[in-house]
Motif scaffolding. Structure first.
Motif, mmCIF file in Angstrom:
data_model
loop_
_atom_site.group_PDB
_atom_site.id
_atom_site.type_symbol
_atom_site.label_atom_id
_atom_site.label_comp_id
_atom_site.label_asym_id
_atom_site.label_seq_id
_atom_site.Cartn_x
_atom_site.Cartn_y
_atom_site.Cartn_z
ATOM 1 N N TYR A 53 -46.196 -24.682 -12.580
ATOM 2 C CA TYR A 53 -45.437 -23.541 -12.063
ATOM 3 C C TYR A 53 -46.303 -22.667 -11.157
ATOM 4 O O TYR A 53 -45.812 -22.075 -10.198
ATOM 5 N N TYR A 55 -48.634 -23.739 -9.158
ATOM 6 C CA TYR A 55 -48.654 -24.386 -7.840
ATOM 7 C C TYR A 55 -47.300 -24.263 -7.140
ATOM 8 O O TYR A 55 -47.229 -24.089 -5.922
ATOM 9 N N GLN A 56 -46.242 -24.360 -7.912
ATOM 10 C CA GLN A 56 -44.905 -24.205 -7.312
ATOM 11 C C GLN A 56 -44.752 -22.817 -6.707
ATOM 12 O O GLN A 56 -44.236 -22.663 -5.604
ATOM 13 N N ARG A 58 -47.141 -20.866 -5.751
ATOM 14 C CA ARG A 58 -48.022 -20.778 -4.578
ATOM 15 C C ARG A 58 -47.325 -21.358 -3.339
ATOM 16 O O ARG A 58 -47.308 -20.738 -2.269
ATOM 17 N N ASP A 59 -46.737 -22.546 -3.507
ATOM 18 C CA ASP A 59 -46.065 -23.189 -2.379
ATOM 19 C C ASP A 59 -44.887 -22.351 -1.888
ATOM 20 O O ASP A 59 -44.655 -22.214 -0.692
ATOM 21 N N TYR B 48 -50.357 -32.398 -8.883
ATOM 22 C CA TYR B 48 -49.144 -31.632 -8.574
ATOM 23 C C TYR B 48 -48.491 -32.129 -7.278
ATOM 24 O O TYR B 48 -47.265 -32.294 -7.205
ATOM 25 N N LYS B 52 -44.748 -33.742 -6.866
ATOM 26 C CA LYS B 52 -43.721 -33.316 -5.889
ATOM 27 C C LYS B 52 -43.207 -34.515 -5.099
ATOM 28 O O LYS B 52 -42.014 -34.654 -4.848
ATOM 29 N N GLU B 63 -41.206 -29.960 -11.496
ATOM 30 C CA GLU B 63 -41.529 -29.625 -12.890
ATOM 31 C C GLU B 63 -40.775 -30.504 -13.880
ATOM 32 O O GLU B 63 -41.153 -30.598 -15.048
ATOM 33 N N HIS B 239 -41.653 -27.619 -18.936
ATOM 34 C CA HIS B 239 -42.000 -28.917 -18.347
ATOM 35 C C HIS B 239 -43.064 -28.734 -17.277
ATOM 36 O O HIS B 239 -43.086 -27.691 -16.650
#
Lengths: 110, 386
Positions: A53, A55-56, A58-59, B48, B52, B63, B239
């Motif tokens: 999360y 990294y998500q 951040r993106d 990561y 993706k 996730e 997750h």
């Protein structure tokens, strides 16, 4: 990174109880912290239990023009053990606002 | 050796896979999501990014994309994680043991009941058979996207609609279809998609994926360290941490990434056309050889994945596969871990030989195999090893 004695200034602690767009059953907790260094520079962390999360976020923020760095949460800011943080600069308030708007709700404790 | 066993695992791997493994060992040696140093963080970021990439291939969220050790692991997690006491499940006769055995084990333990629908007919019949098996207790359907034995592609979108209209979860085994057919989880109404990383996605063995959408948290198969919420003895709810206890297979994940890059670069439809073209040619040639039985219609686009099942009449499939091996051809005989479909075909004793080409097979290789099969049929090859 030099951190001041003033740890915890403007500190909030939160836990996400509902999650984002497609995650109605899952938790994606984050909480926020700010510190002021001796050089009067502010440093802010958005703390996630899950590195994914972080990294998500951040993106997502990068797409909105806010740069952040994922790092391990400083020890004194942890309250549930290991976690990762997104360190953001001056646009901290905007970053939190954007993450909330995206659906990442959280409760805060001043 | 001409390798035609790509339904088991693809071989050889694309040229980017070996450098990816080297890179994993040389550059991404830290434990992802565990430590705060740069080596760990850069590995975590790499994992990561690949998460993706894998999610994007199936129109899922990063996730909700879980790395597993293979498709069987993913299916066990989906089945044992979702189903609770008293649930009923509908599945089909085309399933692999990676679906049938977990269901059977849960049934034997008195946890669930399951029904097996016939799936040997046309799509409309299959849908009717599936619908007939639904009960008020039916929690899920567990369906293969494509049979690993006869190559039949199931009407997943229509099954997804059927599930949606009955409030049933749809778990799909995409071991034979990921990287071979386009898969959009949302459009197809798939709640949990399980696949291998080492087949049509061209990664290395020991990799698999579970992707989920709009489903409640599964009970994890394993609990343990996740690098998150370490103060708590409870397994995290979020997750992918909930399902990825212990260190993930970084080397395999980087190799899988290189495999997915290959698939994306070549294009799923291009790869599919190439492989199905070889299958069609092979099947047409086999039809002209007396004493060979084919077990499925001629390979047809969108109806089948690149698999041709055949037997030399009167000869055990294992004997045929052994003779082919000695002749320089790698094909699989036996039951392919899918016993029910062999019962339907009447091949539970003989088994059958499976031809499954991949991206690197050629027409020349296929011709060599056909020529060798003709030699066997003319008794020019000693079938028994001396």
């Amino acid at each position: 990174m030099f951190l001041s004695e003033n740890v915890g200034a403007d500190q909030t602690d939160g836990r996400l109880c509902s999650a984002g767009r497609h995650l109605s059953f899952f938790y994606a907790p984050f909480s926020v912290f700010s510190e002021r260094t001796k050089q009067k520079m502010e440093k802010h962390w958005i703390i996630f239990d899950s590195i994914t999360y972080a990294y998500q976020a951040r993106d997502y923020l990068a797409r909105k023009g806010i740069r952040g760095t994922v790092e391990r949460t400083p020890d004194r800011l942890k309250n549930r053990g290991c976690s990762y943080s997104l360190s953001v600069g001056k646009q901290f308030d905007r970053a939190v606002e954007l993450l909330q708007a995206k659906g990442l709700a959280f409760d805060t404790r001043q | 050796m001409d390798y035609f066993d790509n339904a088991a695992t693809t071989y050889p791997k694309p040229s980017g896979v070996l450098p990816a493994l080297h890179q994993a060992v040389r550059q991404y040696g830290g434990n992802p999501g565990r430590s705060g140093h740069r080596i760990s963080l850069q590995t975590a970021e790499k994992v990561y990014e690949i998460r993706k990439k894998a999610a994007m291939l199936f129109h899922a969220e990063a996730e909700n994309t879980i790395f597993t050790s293979n498709c069987t692991h993913a299916l066990n997690l989906a089945i044992k994680g979702l189903l609770k006491d008293g649930d009923h499940v509908v599945t089909t006769c085309l399933e692999h043991n990676s679906v049938l055995r977990p269901l059977h084990a849960l049934s034997e333990a008195g946890v669930i009941r399951y029904s097996v629908a016939d799936a040997m007919g046309e799509d409309d019949e299959i849908l009717a058979n599936l619908k007939q098996e639904i009960t008020p207790q039916t929690k899920a359907m567990v369906i293969t996207h494509a049979s690993n034995v006869i190559g039949k592609v199931m009407p997943i979108r229509e099954i997804g609609e059927l599930c949606r209209s009955h409030g049933i979860k749809l778990i799909v085994d995409a071991a034979q279809s990921a990287g071979v057919l386009p898969i959009d989880m949302e459009q197809m109404g798939i709640h949990i998609l399980c696949t291998a990383g080492h087949k049509g996605l061209y990664g290395t063995t020991g990799t698999g994926l579970l992707l989920m959408r709009e489903t409640e948290p599964l009970t994890p198969l394993t609990e343990g360290g996740t690098g998150s919420q370490s103060n708590s003895l409870d397994q995290p709810l979020f997750h992918p941490d909930r399902y990825e206890s212990g260190t993930v297979n970084t080397c395999g994940i980087l190799a899988l990434s290189a495999g997915i890059d290959f698939v994306n670069r070549k294009g799923i439809s291009t790869l599919y056309r190439h492989e199905l073209g070889l299958c069609r040619y092979f099947a047409e040639q086999l039809q002209q050889i007396a004493g060979i039985t084919l077990y499925a219609p001629l390979p047809t686009p969108q109806k089948q994945v690149p698999i041709v099942l055949f037997n030399l009449d009167g000869i055990s499939s294992m004997v045929t596969a052994g003779a082919l091996d000695r002749g320089g051809f790698a094909l699989r005989g036996g039951l392919h871990c899918a016993p029910l479909v062999h019962q339907k075909l009447g091949t539970q004793e003989q088994g059958a030989v499976r031809f499954s080409p991949g991206a690197f097979n050629t027409m020349e290789q296929t011709d060599r195999l056909i020529k060798y099969l003709k030699k066997i049929r003319k008794n020019h090859v000693n079938l028994l090893e001396i």
